[in-house]
Design a protein around this motif. Structure first.
Motif, mmCIF file in Angstrom:
data_model
loop_
_atom_site.group_PDB
_atom_site.id
_atom_site.type_symbol
_atom_site.label_atom_id
_atom_site.label_comp_id
_atom_site.label_asym_id
_atom_site.label_seq_id
_atom_site.Cartn_x
_atom_site.Cartn_y
_atom_site.Cartn_z
ATOM 1 N N GLY A 1 0.834 -1.194 0.000
ATOM 2 C CA GLY A 1 0.000 0.000 0.000
ATOM 3 C C GLY A 1 0.869 1.243 0.000
ATOM 4 O O GLY A 1 2.086 1.161 0.196
ATOM 5 N N ASP A 2 0.257 2.363 -0.188
ATOM 6 C CA ASP A 2 0.979 3.626 -0.284
ATOM 7 C C ASP A 2 0.988 4.325 1.075
ATOM 8 O O ASP A 2 -0.051 4.800 1.542
ATOM 9 N N TYR A 3 2.164 4.398 1.705
ATOM 10 C CA TYR A 3 2.258 5.069 2.999
ATOM 11 C C TYR A 3 2.628 6.540 2.874
ATOM 12 O O TYR A 3 2.889 7.220 3.860
ATOM 13 N N GLY A 4 2.639 7.020 1.614
ATOM 14 C CA GLY A 4 2.834 8.446 1.381
ATOM 15 C C GLY A 4 4.167 8.948 1.908
ATOM 16 O O GLY A 4 5.213 8.354 1.652
ATOM 17 N N THR A 5 4.106 10.021 2.689
ATOM 18 C CA THR A 5 5.325 10.659 3.190
ATOM 19 C C THR A 5 5.626 10.264 4.635
ATOM 20 O O THR A 5 6.465 10.878 5.285
ATOM 21 N N TYR A 6 4.939 9.248 5.121
ATOM 22 C CA TYR A 6 5.189 8.828 6.495
ATOM 23 C C TYR A 6 6.643 8.409 6.688
ATOM 24 O O TYR A 6 7.278 7.865 5.785
ATOM 25 N N CYS A 7 7.137 8.627 7.881
ATOM 26 C CA CYS A 7 8.457 8.132 8.275
ATOM 27 C C CYS A 7 8.334 6.637 8.550
ATOM 28 O O CYS A 7 7.305 6.173 9.059
ATOM 29 N N MET A 8 9.355 5.892 8.241
ATOM 30 C CA MET A 8 9.357 4.476 8.588
ATOM 31 C C MET A 8 10.384 4.223 9.680
ATOM 32 O O MET A 8 11.408 4.909 9.769
ATOM 33 N N GLY A 9 10.093 3.250 10.502
ATOM 34 C CA GLY A 9 11.013 2.986 11.601
ATOM 35 C C GLY A 9 10.889 1.574 12.141
ATOM 36 O O GLY A 9 9.958 0.842 11.804
ATOM 37 N N TRP A 10 11.857 1.211 12.954
ATOM 38 C CA TRP A 10 11.873 -0.059 13.666
ATOM 39 C C TRP A 10 11.733 0.215 15.161
ATOM 40 O O TRP A 10 12.380 1.121 15.700
ATOM 41 N N PHE A 11 10.935 -0.601 15.796
ATOM 42 C CA PHE A 11 10.730 -0.547 17.232
ATOM 43 C C PHE A 11 10.958 -1.943 17.793
ATOM 44 O O PHE A 11 10.970 -2.924 17.050
ATOM 45 N N ARG A 12 11.112 -2.027 19.103
ATOM 46 C CA ARG A 12 11.203 -3.329 19.738
ATOM 47 C C ARG A 12 10.547 -3.291 21.102
ATOM 48 O O ARG A 12 10.439 -2.230 21.720
ATOM 49 N N GLN A 13 10.094 -4.464 21.538
ATOM 50 C CA GLN A 13 9.481 -4.576 22.845
ATOM 51 C C GLN A 13 10.060 -5.777 23.558
ATOM 52 O O GLN A 13 9.709 -6.928 23.240
ATOM 53 N N PRO A 14 10.969 -5.538 24.503
ATOM 54 C CA PRO A 14 11.523 -6.646 25.287
ATOM 55 C C PRO A 14 10.446 -7.248 26.185
ATOM 56 O O PRO A 14 9.450 -6.578 26.512
ATOM 57 N N LYS B 1 13.845 8.663 7.095
ATOM 58 C CA LYS B 1 12.938 9.572 6.406
ATOM 59 C C LYS B 1 12.988 9.335 4.900
ATOM 60 O O LYS B 1 13.826 8.598 4.392
ATOM 61 N N GLY B 2 12.119 10.021 4.191
ATOM 62 C CA GLY B 2 12.055 9.875 2.746
ATOM 63 C C GLY B 2 13.341 10.280 2.040
ATOM 64 O O GLY B 2 13.679 9.734 0.986
ATOM 65 N N ASP B 3 14.078 11.223 2.653
ATOM 66 C CA ASP B 3 15.328 11.663 2.026
ATOM 67 C C ASP B 3 16.502 10.756 2.382
ATOM 68 O O ASP B 3 17.637 11.023 2.007
ATOM 69 N N GLY B 4 16.203 9.700 3.143
ATOM 70 C CA GLY B 4 17.244 8.739 3.490
ATOM 71 C C GLY B 4 17.965 9.024 4.791
ATOM 72 O O GLY B 4 18.787 8.209 5.236
ATOM 73 N N SER B 5 17.683 10.166 5.413
ATOM 74 C CA SER B 5 18.348 10.473 6.677
ATOM 75 C C SER B 5 17.827 9.537 7.767
ATOM 76 O O SER B 5 16.676 9.104 7.736
ATOM 77 N N THR B 6 18.684 9.235 8.719
ATOM 78 C CA THR B 6 18.389 8.207 9.715
ATOM 79 C C THR B 6 18.646 8.705 11.140
ATOM 80 O O THR B 6 19.399 9.655 11.363
ATOM 81 N N ASN B 7 18.003 8.050 12.090
ATOM 82 C CA ASN B 7 18.235 8.290 13.512
ATOM 83 C C ASN B 7 18.272 6.944 14.222
ATOM 84 O O ASN B 7 17.570 6.014 13.818
ATOM 85 N N TYR B 8 19.068 6.889 15.271
ATOM 86 C CA TYR B 8 19.204 5.639 16.016
ATOM 87 C C TYR B 8 19.088 5.908 17.523
ATOM 88 O O TYR B 8 19.534 6.935 18.025
#
Length: 129
Positions: free
Chosen positions: A26-39, A51-58
């Protein structure tokens, strides 16, 4: 409607590596994508955002060990390369597409994002010592 599907989890010994994959249908448009975890027994936490421009955060616990990326030819596929895994990385890992900034994904209150956007069902990562 957007559906996300994770794969690539498993069991590995401390110091090992895994690569998680997330595909969005499906089309998530301009949403940011990310990974989460739950111990086990803990709140969900952000791991990394892109982000869409490829910039990342950790998040601090994974900096220098994990790398988030998107497929070069298909923006609907996202990866999380996890190296030098530790027992404390054991968790259910989720991918998400969110109406948020990449900074929000790794903020201390990232758990609040669970009520927004689109989420996958999760893939289990277990690291033994």
């Amino acid at each position: 409607q957007v559906t996300l599907m994770e794969s690539g989890g498993g069991s590995v010994q401390s110091g090992g590596s895994l690569r998680l994959r997330c595909e969005a249908f499906g089309d998530y448009g301009t949403y940011c994508m990310g990974w989460f975890r739950q111990p086990p027994g803990k709140e969900r936490e952000g791991v990394a955002g892109i982000k869409g421009d490829g910039s990342t955060n950790y998040a601090d616990p994974v900096k220098g060990r994990f790398t988030i990326s998107k497929d070069n030819t298909n923006r609907n596929i996202m990866y999380l390369q996890m190296n030098r895994l530790k027992p404390e990385d054991t968790a259910m890992y989720y991918c998400a597409a969110l109406p948020a900034l990449a900074d929000d994904v790794v903020a201390d209150d990232a758990a609040r994002l669970v009520d927004f956007g689109y989420w996958g069902q999760g893939t289990q990562v277990t690291v033994s010592s």
